[in-house]
Design an enzyme around this catalytic site. Sequence first.
Site, PDB file in Angstrom:
ATOM      1  N   HIS A   9       0.761 -22.728  20.551  1.00 19.26           N
ATOM      2  CA  HIS A   9       1.982 -22.420  21.307  1.00 19.26           C
ATOM      3  C   HIS A   9       2.934 -23.614  21.294  1.00 19.26           C
ATOM      4  O   HIS A   9       4.143 -23.458  21.042  1.00 19.26           O
ATOM      5  CB  HIS A   9       1.604 -22.062  22.748  1.00 19.26           C
ATOM      6  CG  HIS A   9       2.768 -22.011  23.683  1.00 19.26           C
ATOM      7  ND1 HIS A   9       3.408 -20.834  24.024  1.00 19.26           N
ATOM      8  CD2 HIS A   9       3.445 -22.997  24.348  1.00 19.26           C
ATOM      9  CE1 HIS A   9       4.408 -21.095  24.845  1.00 19.26           C
ATOM     10  NE2 HIS A   9       4.447 -22.409  25.070  1.00 19.26           N
ATOM     11  N   GLU A  10       2.414 -24.807  21.553  1.00 19.88           N
ATOM     12  CA  GLU A  10       3.269 -25.994  21.585  1.00 19.88           C
ATOM     13  C   GLU A  10       3.847 -26.295  20.199  1.00 19.88           C
ATOM     14  O   GLU A  10       4.999 -26.714  20.071  1.00 19.88           O
ATOM     15  CB  GLU A  10       2.484 -27.204  22.099  1.00 19.88           C
ATOM     16  CG  GLU A  10       2.007 -27.080  23.543  1.00 19.88           C
ATOM     17  CD  GLU A  10       3.149 -26.878  24.518  1.00 19.88           C
ATOM     18  OE1 GLU A  10       4.263 -27.377  24.253  1.00 19.88           O
ATOM     19  OE2 GLU A  10       2.943 -26.199  25.546  1.00 19.88           O
TER      20      GLU A  10
ATOM     21  N   HIS B 290       7.096 -24.524  19.128  1.00 20.30           N
ATOM     22  CA  HIS B 290       8.386 -25.098  19.504  1.00 20.30           C
ATOM     23  C   HIS B 290       8.922 -25.997  18.394  1.00 20.30           C
ATOM     24  O   HIS B 290      10.132 -26.069  18.166  1.00 20.30           O
ATOM     25  CB  HIS B 290       8.251 -25.888  20.809  1.00 20.30           C
ATOM     26  CG  HIS B 290       7.951 -25.042  21.996  1.00 20.30           C
ATOM     27  ND1 HIS B 290       8.727 -23.959  22.351  1.00 20.30           N
ATOM     28  CD2 HIS B 290       6.958 -25.098  22.924  1.00 20.30           C
ATOM     29  CE1 HIS B 290       8.233 -23.387  23.441  1.00 20.30           C
ATOM     30  NE2 HIS B 290       7.158 -24.058  23.800  1.00 20.30           N
TER      31      HIS B 290
ATOM     32  N   GLU C 225       9.779 -19.610  25.114  1.00 22.31           N
ATOM     33  CA  GLU C 225       8.358 -19.624  25.463  1.00 22.31           C
ATOM     34  C   GLU C 225       7.678 -18.330  25.033  1.00 22.31           C
ATOM     35  O   GLU C 225       6.524 -18.343  24.580  1.00 22.31           O
ATOM     36  CB  GLU C 225       8.175 -19.848  26.966  1.00 22.31           C
ATOM     37  CG  GLU C 225       8.660 -21.194  27.476  1.00 22.31           C
ATOM     38  CD  GLU C 225       7.912 -22.361  26.875  1.00 22.31           C
ATOM     39  OE1 GLU C 225       6.729 -22.186  26.474  1.00 22.31           O
ATOM     40  OE2 GLU C 225       8.488 -23.461  26.785  1.00 22.31           O
TER      41      GLU C 225
END
Length: 436
Positions: A278-279, A282, A358
């Site tokens: 997930h990070e 970005h 997100e």
Amino acid sequence: MAKKMGIVALLLFGVYVLCMYWYIFHSGGGTIPRALQGTAADPVMFMSEKELYLSGEYSKIRNFLFFVATPFEWLVYFMILLMGVSRYFEKVATSQTKWKLLQNAGYLFLLSLLLYVVQFPLDYYRYNISKSYGISTQVFSSWMRDGIIDFWVNFVMSLIVVSVIYWLIKKSAKRWWLYAWLLTIPFTIFVMFIQPVVIDPLYNDFYPLKNKELEAKILEIAAQANIPAEHVYEVNMAAKTNALNAYVTGIGSNSRIVLWDTTLNRLTDNEILFIMAHEMAHYVEKHIYFGIAGYLLLTVLGLWLTAKCIRWVIRRYGHVLKINKLGDISSYPLFLLITSVLLFASNPLTNYVSRYQETRADQYAIAMTNDREAAVTAFQKLTISGLSEVNPQLLVKWFRYTHPAMLDRIYKVADKEGQKQEGPLKEEQKKEYQKK
């Protein structure tokens, strides 16, 4: 006139506080839609009765404090101007030295110290509430140390920014805001570049991830995403909090993948890999650079509006607020007041964009790991560890939530065929996790 304005400001603040108290504590909201009851997203399925009760209480207190703290800050700025405190600080600072930079430093130190003292009770109450609900584990001395570091970091940053802005105002009273914005671009990039290696280590100790097997798995995902990472860092947060977190910070050669030790201690490898994917999303989707671009766009608009508003206020109420002209540093609290109001007003827009990013990152992480169960259990554990509110009230979501509500996140990543079951966080897993 000044006395009347002060009384009106206090009355308005009081009415606002009462309205927000009613909205947060008595207006209802935050219930689970019937269609999602009994699914993995329903907190009843993965939180104990005690956790549910504490989560509801803690969330309401935090939300109320958020909506009160910022207008209280505005009231403080207004009173500092109205009572002539800002002008007095300017006189004291200018009487001590002829050097402009030292005059600015003296004024900002006095103002910063006053703001620190006035806001200390509210800050301490927040700290105490967090500790009483088992979120914070930080001892008072450590909390004070972080507060003092905050004070000096903000002081140095403010000294640089204020000195440049008021120098620009003297050079160009009409276009200072444009020149200030142009200087914001390199300054913002510079701060983001040095933050992981200069600012963050002031608060916590960072070191390479000790679990080399897990690091290899994380770096493998990073390689698949074409992220130039050679190390994963862990940070010792267990002495400060029970909450869980992980993030990617910095830009260029100073970018870092960081895991809190609380996350390492309480999540499984698969759950951590989902969070790290997930990070990394970005980075892959260039959210950092979109964020910088959006920040700069809002900054130029904000500075332009600030320039318009501050000129109008000084022209109309300068004598009441004890401000002779814009170029006097005693006008700085007015600058802070206007920019704070504009930032608060922009929260719904910036938070909406952040929540969209997100959601995109969640989708990317699912595609990368193909592990919906790990995604769901990770979000459930994050909810428990922070006593998070899974479905906040509308105003709370608009103004506070940079991430989607956990109800939405869990629902979107859950296996649709298993949503009406108890959820991936089985009872035995839950009991084992709660013991920790």
